[in-house]
Design a protein around this motif. Structure first.
Motif, PDB file in Angstrom:
ATOM      1  N   PRO A  89       0.775  -1.384  -0.492  1.00 47.39           N
ATOM      2  CA  PRO A  89       0.036  -0.017  -0.039  1.00 47.39           C
ATOM      3  C   PRO A  89       1.052   1.505   0.012  1.00 47.39           C
ATOM      4  CG  PRO A  89      -0.625  -1.090   2.270  1.00 47.39           C
ATOM      5  CD  PRO A  89       0.865  -1.497   1.387  1.00 47.39           C
ATOM      6  N   SER A  90       0.464   2.274  -0.296  1.00 46.46           N
ATOM      7  CA  SER A  90       0.915   3.520  -0.862  1.00 46.46           C
ATOM      8  C   SER A  90       1.789   3.863   0.546  1.00 46.46           C
ATOM      9  CB  SER A  90       1.016   4.571  -1.525  1.00 46.46           C
ATOM     10  OG  SER A  90      -1.081   4.832  -0.941  1.00 46.46           O
ATOM     11  N   CYS A  91       0.578   3.360   1.384  1.00 44.20           N
ATOM     12  CA  CYS A  91       0.647   4.364   2.872  1.00 44.20           C
ATOM     13  C   CYS A  91       1.730   4.013   3.514  1.00 44.20           C
ATOM     14  CB  CYS A  91      -0.893   4.017   3.745  1.00 44.20           C
ATOM     15  SG  CYS A  91      -1.074   2.518   4.060  1.00 44.20           S
ATOM     16  N   CYS A 100      -2.465   0.598  -2.730  1.00 40.38           N
ATOM     17  CA  CYS A 100      -3.690  -0.530  -1.696  1.00 40.38           C
ATOM     18  C   CYS A 100      -5.255   0.092  -2.221  1.00 40.38           C
ATOM     19  CB  CYS A 100      -3.408  -0.420   0.145  1.00 40.38           C
ATOM     20  SG  CYS A 100      -4.397  -1.600   0.357  1.00 40.38           S
ATOM     21  N   ASN A 101      -5.447   0.865  -1.828  1.00 45.68           N
ATOM     22  CA  ASN A 101      -6.583   1.555  -3.071  1.00 45.68           C
ATOM     23  C   ASN A 101      -7.848   2.441  -1.925  1.00 45.68           C
ATOM     24  OD1 ASN A 101      -7.162   1.391  -5.511  1.00 45.68           O
ATOM     25  ND2 ASN A 101      -8.949  -0.154  -5.182  1.00 45.68           N
ATOM     26  N   CYS A 103      -8.936   5.154   0.044  1.00 41.94           N
ATOM     27  CA  CYS A 103      -8.869   4.717   0.938  1.00 41.94           C
ATOM     28  C   CYS A 103      -8.883   6.158   2.052  1.00 41.94           C
ATOM     29  CB  CYS A 103      -7.404   3.764   1.790  1.00 41.94           C
ATOM     30  SG  CYS A 103      -6.066   4.055   1.151  1.00 41.94           S
ATOM     31  N   GLU A 105      -5.739   6.532   2.984  1.00 38.19           N
ATOM     32  CA  GLU A 105      -4.575   6.229   3.654  1.00 38.19           C
ATOM     33  C   GLU A 105      -5.001   6.980   4.503  1.00 38.19           C
ATOM     34  OE1 GLU A 105      -1.278   7.841   1.629  1.00 38.19           O
ATOM     35  OE2 GLU A 105      -2.382   6.639  -0.661  1.00 38.19           O
ATOM     36  N   SER A 106      -6.122   7.114   6.208  1.00 48.36           N
ATOM     37  CA  SER A 106      -6.189   7.391   7.047  1.00 48.36           C
ATOM     38  C   SER A 106      -4.694   6.835   8.023  1.00 48.36           C
ATOM     39  CB  SER A 106      -7.337   6.527   7.432  1.00 48.36           C
ATOM     40  OG  SER A 106      -7.082   5.386   8.718  1.00 48.36           O
ATOM     41  N   CYS A 109      -5.345   2.496   9.443  1.00 49.92           N
ATOM     42  CA  CYS A 109      -5.948   2.435   8.930  1.00 49.92           C
ATOM     43  C   CYS A 109      -5.744   0.847   9.131  1.00 49.92           C
ATOM     44  CB  CYS A 109      -5.914   2.259   7.513  1.00 49.92           C
ATOM     45  SG  CYS A 109      -6.620   0.701   6.548  1.00 49.92           S
ATOM     46  N   LEU A 111      -5.481  -2.318   7.813  1.00 53.21           N
ATOM     47  CA  LEU A 111      -5.212  -2.890   6.731  1.00 53.21           C
ATOM     48  C   LEU A 111      -3.543  -2.986   7.192  1.00 53.21           C
ATOM     49  CD1 LEU A 111      -6.648  -3.027   3.580  1.00 53.21           C
ATOM     50  CD2 LEU A 111      -6.369  -4.879   4.777  1.00 53.21           C
ATOM     51  N   ARG A 112      -3.016  -1.496   7.091  1.00 55.67           N
ATOM     52  CA  ARG A 112      -1.649  -1.031   6.964  1.00 55.67           C
ATOM     53  C   ARG A 112      -0.958  -1.602   7.968  1.00 55.67           C
ATOM     54  NH1 ARG A 112      -1.086   5.043   7.628  1.00 55.67           N
ATOM     55  NH2 ARG A 112       1.037   4.724   7.344  1.00 55.67           N
ATOM     56  N   MET A 115      -0.646  -5.531   5.950  1.00 53.98           N
ATOM     57  CA  MET A 115       0.324  -5.093   4.465  1.00 53.98           C
ATOM     58  C   MET A 115       1.699  -4.802   4.617  1.00 53.98           C
ATOM     59  SD  MET A 115      -2.332  -5.773   2.417  1.00 53.98           S
ATOM     60  CE  MET A 115      -1.542  -4.241   0.202  1.00 53.98           C
TER      61      MET A 115
ATOM     62  N   LYS B  11     -11.172  -4.832   6.530  1.00 53.54           N
ATOM     63  CA  LYS B  11     -11.848  -3.431   7.563  1.00 53.54           C
ATOM     64  C   LYS B  11     -12.919  -3.666   7.534  1.00 53.54           C
ATOM     65  CE  LYS B  11      -9.377   0.367   4.080  1.00 53.54           C
ATOM     66  NZ  LYS B  11     -10.184   1.342   3.875  1.00 53.54           N
TER      67      LYS B  11
END
Ligand code: SF4
Ligand code: SF4
Lengths: 147, 147
Positions: A89-91, A100-101, A103, A105-106, A109, A111-112, A115, B11
DNA sequence: TTAATGACGACTATTATAGTCGTCTATATT
DNA sequence: AATATAGACGACTATAATAGTCGTCATTAA
């Protein structure tokens, strides 16, 4: 997990490593020996050449040969070439491309964490392995004569 | 790396975990809060329910709720549900399905090492993580009052 | 000069993903 | 019972990626 391109590439590299003291290897031979469609293999070898891993010669007596030592070819580089950068993910800040999509990029998140951990695992694994490791693994096992 | 289904599922689970003491959560609410297409989320939640992770109630006052404790939900299980079993070669013995590919599964195939090591890395990572880990990670950070 | 051999762009077929639509069923409330 | 609410579920579509093919050209050794 891996695209066929990546798998074929690795198999071809292993074969080329085994044969690397016998002069150039024909695409056609590699194709037959590894069961890779010839035209498809052409593309793959060309990419590997452009990546600086292989050298080629045209014309009679031509073919492909390994340009670098097996221990200097990282599996990660091959995978990256054909399957693109690990989709992190870009975050998770790295010079990786696909986000990642959608989002926002909070920073919270959830998911971080997955990932990031996964990225560590995978790239750790692929960065560590070199072509040499695979070559050794795929050699005929040595029979220790008893006594 | 992961399909959208898997990412959305994770999520949604995190959100449901956060709200699990407030009664059932509407698909519609989850959809808005997490930015997941509602109809798509429907399928996803249904799968998670069939997997035994969620409970649902129809009709007014209905919605979805977490059925198991966050620490009892492994991320590996979610990933496996939506992205299928890790595509490990059949030659690396595990009850995995998709074969690595037409190879005769020679015991000397050099791909085996990569596949096996990668499988270890990834499933190690995903087996270790539970929903609880992600929930903790995604909570508002606590500000320690100075003095 | 010619046969061998790689280079390379364009094309196709198949499959997986991401997502939508319509309708049915169950439930709480009045 | 009637009605509004909310999930269940099968069928459908659109897009993109993968895996692979085809035809032609460029280079080289003999
Ligand atoms: S969805 Fe989460 S993990 Fe993915 S890029 Fe956005 S913030 Fe990062
Ligand atoms: S190609 Fe190699 S790694 Fe893959 S299934 Fe066959 S033997 Fe195993």
């Amino acid at each position: 997990m891996f695209s066929m391109k990546t798998k074929y590439a690795i198999k071809a590299l292993i074969r080329l490593a085994h044969k690397r003291h016998n002069g150039p290897v024909l695409i056609a031979d590699l194709s037959v020996e590894e069961g890779i469609p010839k035209k498809f293999l052409e593309n793959i070898l060309l990419s590997l050449k452009n990546e600086g891993m292989l050298a080629s010669r045209k014309g009679k007596g031509g073919g492909y040969a390994l340009l670098r030592r097996p221990e200097d070819i990282r599996i990660a580089q091959v995978v990256q070439l054909f399957d693109g950068p690990l989709a992190v993910p870009s975050c998770v800040k790295m010079s990786m491309v696909r986000s990642c999509n959608a989002c926002g990029e909070s920073p919270q998140c959830g998911l971080r964490l997955v990932m990031a951990e996964l990225k560590e695992s995978i790239s750790g694994c692929l960065d560590r392995l070199t072509l040499l490791d695979l070559v050794l693994e795929s050699e005929e096992p040595v029979f220790d004569p008893v006594i």
